[in-house]
Design a protein around this motif. Structure first.
Motif, PDB file in Angstrom:
ATOM      1  N   LEU A 100      13.683   6.026 -12.180  1.00  0.00           N
ATOM      2  CA  LEU A 100      14.071   5.348 -10.944  1.00  0.00           C
ATOM      3  C   LEU A 100      13.007   4.337 -10.554  1.00  0.00           C
ATOM      4  O   LEU A 100      11.825   4.663 -10.466  1.00  0.00           O
ATOM      5  N   ILE A 101      13.438   3.101 -10.306  1.00  0.00           N
ATOM      6  CA  ILE A 101      12.557   2.066  -9.782  1.00  0.00           C
ATOM      7  C   ILE A 101      13.133   1.630  -8.440  1.00  0.00           C
ATOM      8  O   ILE A 101      14.283   1.202  -8.360  1.00  0.00           O
ATOM      9  N   ALA A 102      12.349   1.774  -7.378  1.00  0.00           N
ATOM     10  CA  ALA A 102      12.835   1.470  -6.034  1.00  0.00           C
ATOM     11  C   ALA A 102      12.018   0.359  -5.392  1.00  0.00           C
ATOM     12  O   ALA A 102      10.786   0.340  -5.485  1.00  0.00           O
ATOM     13  N   VAL A 103      12.701  -0.557  -4.747  1.00  0.00           N
ATOM     14  CA  VAL A 103      12.039  -1.616  -3.987  1.00  0.00           C
ATOM     15  C   VAL A 103      11.458  -1.021  -2.715  1.00  0.00           C
ATOM     16  O   VAL A 103      12.152  -0.334  -1.960  1.00  0.00           O
ATOM     17  N   GLY A 104      10.179  -1.254  -2.495  1.00  0.00           N
ATOM     18  CA  GLY A 104       9.506  -0.731  -1.318  1.00  0.00           C
ATOM     19  C   GLY A 104       9.161  -1.826  -0.333  1.00  0.00           C
ATOM     20  O   GLY A 104       9.758  -2.912  -0.343  1.00  0.00           O
ATOM     21  N   GLY A 105       8.190  -1.547   0.526  1.00  0.00           N
ATOM     22  CA  GLY A 105       7.772  -2.516   1.532  1.00  0.00           C
ATOM     23  C   GLY A 105       6.295  -2.845   1.410  1.00  0.00           C
ATOM     24  O   GLY A 105       5.538  -2.132   0.750  1.00  0.00           O
ATOM     25  N   ALA A 106       5.881  -3.917   2.070  1.00  0.00           N
ATOM     26  CA  ALA A 106       4.486  -4.354   2.010  1.00  0.00           C
ATOM     27  C   ALA A 106       3.624  -3.697   3.077  1.00  0.00           C
ATOM     28  O   ALA A 106       2.399  -3.682   2.970  1.00  0.00           O
TER      29      ALA A 106
END
Length: 211
Positions: A100-106
């Motif tokens: 699983l590759i998930a887009v996160g936040g900065a």
């Protein structure tokens, strides 16, 4: 590779979809409203799905090599991000040993002296709720010892732009250029994600990219 992509109609998700197809991968796009995805390719399969339905998502992604989540709730629905993360983790675990590759936040990136970007006085108040939600989602992934996950955070500023393929990589430190700006284009962010799909370097951890 066989990629299952959640959130393919979004600003970032649509760039990930284009990058993946241009590289010759087979993509199953899982979207709430298939009519919103105006993209045709012999390597693209569009499936209507709900990220909050773990059983359904598990069935859709089970034959994939990797699942990419670009799910992004609206600014007024930030609580949905943590709920979606929990459901997605359950779906991936039920499907077997999927990546699983998930887009996160900065916002959860470090800016020095142990301070996080979201904790700085300059951080926009209207973005704090979603930043905290991404921070909580990252913590959920970090607790999953048996899950093969990667979380990728953008720079402080991510906008539509050019695909250069040239950027820097960091783990937990916010990347800032020589002009004092932290930024990455959505196109190069997609490049970084597909690079990680093809050549994993950050398994069970988070990383970030920027110019």
């Amino acid at each position: 590779m066989k990629i299952a992509l959640i959130g393919a109609t979004g600003n970032i998700g649509s760039r990930i979809l284009k990058e993946a197809l241009n590289r010759g991968h087979e993509v199953t796009a899982i979207v709430r409203n298939p009519s919103k995805l105006a993209y045709n390719s012999p390597k693209l399969k569009i499936v209507q799905g709900d990220i909050f339905d773990s059983d359904q998502i598990s069935g859709v992604v089970k034959n994939s090599d990797v699942v990419i989540s670009a799910f992004g709730p609206g600014m007024s629905d930030t609580d949905k991000l943590v709920k979606a993360t929990k459901a997605l983790i359950n779906a991936i675990k039920a499907s077997g040993k999927l990546r699983l590759i998930a887009v996160g936040g900065a916002g959860s990136l470090e800016v020095g002296d142990g301070m996080l970007l979201v904790e700085t006085p300059e951080f926009p108040s209207e973005w704090k709720a979603i930043a905290e939600a991404h921070k909580e989602a990252l913590a959920l992934y970090e607790k999953e010892i048996g899950l093969d996950w990667t979380n990728i955070s953008p720079s402080a500023m991510i906008e539509p732009g050019n695909r250069t393929g040239i950027f820097r990589i960091s783990t937990n430190k916010l990347l800032i250029d020589k002009n004092g700006t932290s930024r990455i284009s959505m196109e190069d962010f997609a490049v970084a994600i597909l690079n990680e799909v093809e050549n994993p370097n950050f398994r069970k951890t988070r990383f970030t990219v920027g110019y």
